[in-house]
Design a protein around this motif. Structure first.
Motif, PDB file in Angstrom:
ATOM      1  N   SER A   6       0.823  -1.201   0.000  1.00  0.00           N
ATOM      2  CA  SER A   6       0.000   0.000   0.000  1.00  0.00           C
ATOM      3  C   SER A   6       0.861   1.257   0.000  1.00  0.00           C
ATOM      4  O   SER A   6       2.045   1.228   0.339  1.00  0.00           O
ATOM      5  CB  SER A   6      -0.926   0.024   1.217  1.00  0.00           C
ATOM      6  OG  SER A   6      -0.246   0.491   2.361  1.00  0.00           O
ATOM      7  N   ALA A 133      -8.862   8.516   2.326  1.00  0.00           N
ATOM      8  CA  ALA A 133      -8.149   8.419   1.054  1.00  0.00           C
ATOM      9  C   ALA A 133      -8.397   7.067   0.383  1.00  0.00           C
ATOM     10  O   ALA A 133      -8.658   7.000  -0.820  1.00  0.00           O
ATOM     11  CB  ALA A 133      -6.651   8.636   1.270  1.00  0.00           C
ATOM     12  N   LEU A 134      -8.330   5.990   1.159  1.00  0.00           N
ATOM     13  CA  LEU A 134      -8.571   4.659   0.601  1.00  0.00           C
ATOM     14  C   LEU A 134     -10.011   4.510   0.121  1.00  0.00           C
ATOM     15  O   LEU A 134     -10.265   3.926  -0.939  1.00  0.00           O
ATOM     16  CB  LEU A 134      -8.229   3.587   1.636  1.00  0.00           C
ATOM     17  CG  LEU A 134      -6.749   3.448   1.986  1.00  0.00           C
ATOM     18  CD1 LEU A 134      -6.569   2.519   3.186  1.00  0.00           C
ATOM     19  CD2 LEU A 134      -5.954   2.952   0.790  1.00  0.00           C
ATOM     20  N   ASP A 135     -10.953   5.045   0.898  1.00  0.00           N
ATOM     21  CA  ASP A 135     -12.362   4.970   0.514  1.00  0.00           C
ATOM     22  C   ASP A 135     -12.601   5.707  -0.798  1.00  0.00           C
ATOM     23  O   ASP A 135     -13.277   5.196  -1.691  1.00  0.00           O
ATOM     24  CB  ASP A 135     -13.239   5.559   1.626  1.00  0.00           C
ATOM     25  CG  ASP A 135     -14.719   5.439   1.314  1.00  0.00           C
ATOM     26  OD1 ASP A 135     -15.178   4.327   1.009  1.00  0.00           O
ATOM     27  OD2 ASP A 135     -15.410   6.476   1.380  1.00  0.00           O
ATOM     28  N   ARG A 136     -12.036   6.883  -0.931  1.00  0.00           N
ATOM     29  CA  ARG A 136     -12.208   7.654  -2.174  1.00  0.00           C
ATOM     30  C   ARG A 136     -11.529   6.960  -3.348  1.00  0.00           C
ATOM     31  O   ARG A 136     -12.043   6.972  -4.468  1.00  0.00           O
ATOM     32  CB  ARG A 136     -11.682   9.062  -1.996  1.00  0.00           C
ATOM     33  CG  ARG A 136     -12.589   9.890  -1.128  1.00  0.00           C
ATOM     34  CD  ARG A 136     -12.257  11.347  -1.127  1.00  0.00           C
ATOM     35  NE  ARG A 136     -13.209  12.034  -0.265  1.00  0.00           N
ATOM     36  CZ  ARG A 136     -12.914  13.034   0.523  1.00  0.00           C
ATOM     37  NH1 ARG A 136     -11.693  13.512   0.541  1.00  0.00           N
ATOM     38  NH2 ARG A 136     -13.830  13.590   1.272  1.00  0.00           N
ATOM     39  N   GLN A 137     -10.379   6.364  -3.089  1.00  0.00           N
ATOM     40  CA  GLN A 137      -9.678   5.643  -4.147  1.00  0.00           C
ATOM     41  C   GLN A 137     -10.512   4.445  -4.618  1.00  0.00           C
ATOM     42  O   GLN A 137     -10.686   4.229  -5.805  1.00  0.00           O
ATOM     43  CB  GLN A 137      -8.306   5.173  -3.651  1.00  0.00           C
ATOM     44  CG  GLN A 137      -7.481   4.445  -4.674  1.00  0.00           C
ATOM     45  CD  GLN A 137      -7.055   5.340  -5.822  1.00  0.00           C
ATOM     46  OE1 GLN A 137      -6.819   6.519  -5.637  1.00  0.00           O
ATOM     47  NE2 GLN A 137      -6.969   4.770  -7.005  1.00  0.00           N
ATOM     48  N   GLU A 138     -11.017   3.679  -3.680  1.00  0.00           N
ATOM     49  CA  GLU A 138     -11.848   2.512  -4.023  1.00  0.00           C
ATOM     50  C   GLU A 138     -13.124   2.957  -4.729  1.00  0.00           C
ATOM     51  O   GLU A 138     -13.560   2.319  -5.684  1.00  0.00           O
ATOM     52  CB  GLU A 138     -12.177   1.701  -2.774  1.00  0.00           C
ATOM     53  CG  GLU A 138     -10.984   0.971  -2.179  1.00  0.00           C
ATOM     54  CD  GLU A 138     -10.433  -0.098  -3.102  1.00  0.00           C
ATOM     55  OE1 GLU A 138     -11.224  -0.835  -3.723  1.00  0.00           O
ATOM     56  OE2 GLU A 138      -9.202  -0.203  -3.195  1.00  0.00           O
ATOM     57  N   ALA A 140     -13.540   5.625  -6.571  1.00  0.00           N
ATOM     58  CA  ALA A 140     -13.180   6.027  -7.934  1.00  0.00           C
ATOM     59  C   ALA A 140     -12.945   4.800  -8.809  1.00  0.00           C
ATOM     60  O   ALA A 140     -13.386   4.756  -9.966  1.00  0.00           O
ATOM     61  CB  ALA A 140     -11.943   6.913  -7.921  1.00  0.00           C
ATOM     62  N   GLU A 141     -12.285   3.797  -8.264  1.00  0.00           N
ATOM     63  CA  GLU A 141     -12.042   2.566  -9.028  1.00  0.00           C
ATOM     64  C   GLU A 141     -13.343   1.837  -9.322  1.00  0.00           C
ATOM     65  O   GLU A 141     -13.539   1.324 -10.424  1.00  0.00           O
ATOM     66  CB  GLU A 141     -11.055   1.669  -8.286  1.00  0.00           C
ATOM     67  CG  GLU A 141      -9.640   2.224  -8.282  1.00  0.00           C
ATOM     68  CD  GLU A 141      -8.681   1.431  -7.404  1.00  0.00           C
ATOM     69  OE1 GLU A 141      -9.069   0.349  -6.881  1.00  0.00           O
ATOM     70  OE2 GLU A 141      -7.539   1.889  -7.233  1.00  0.00           O
TER      71      GLU A 141
END
Length: 158
Positions: A6, A133-138, A140-141
């Protein structure tokens, strides 16, 4: 996401290393003599100064205004808390029944507790920031995957 791969893996390592030093040094020094405490204090102060110089260099060298602003906020916090500790806290603690030396010792203990409380809050903030940050990244994916699937279902390709 595999934590070893990560974006936060190195930061977690740094935090773990600093926490280990904190625990070890405090436990050793609580049982040690004044010379051991003083020696560990000098090491910790040298590391702190080195880290501050690194932050200042980073603030000057970075091309990103966001990183520069966040780094400068850390530097400003360090200066502000140092000034507050030196100038105001000792005055605020003084009473007719205490000597200046007693005031300094009490201020040191109060600040140590404050710094540990602040570190705990910083860890909580770090958790919230990382999870956000991880939630927003996931998210977006997931959105990208969903849009790609929709295009495939309608026969459209990029």
């Amino acid at each position: 996401m595999d934590i070893d791969k990560s974006v936060f893996a190195y930061k977690l390592y740094e935090m773990e290393e600093q926490y280990g030093k904190l625990q070890c040094r405090i436990r050793i020094c609580e049982q040690g003599d004044r010379q051991k405490i003083h020696s560990e204090l000098e090491k910790a102060e040298d590391e702190y100064k080195e880290n501050t110089l690194f932050l200042e260099k980073k603030a000057r060298a970075c091309r990103s205004p966001a990183v520069t602003r966040l780094t400068q906020a850390q530097i400003d916090y360090r200066r502000k808390i140092g000034d507050t500790m030196k100038k105001q806290v000792i005055k605020d603690l003084h009473s007719e029944e205490s000597t200046p030396e007693q005031d300094e010792r009490e201020a040191d203990m109060l600040y140590a507790e404050f710094a540990m409380d602040f570190a705990t809050l910083a860890m909580q903030q770090a958790l919230i920031s990382a999870l956000t940050a991880l939630d927003r990244q996931e998210s977006a994916e997931d959105t990208e995957d969903s849009e790609e699937k929709d295009k495939e279902d309608t026969g459209c390709k990029k």
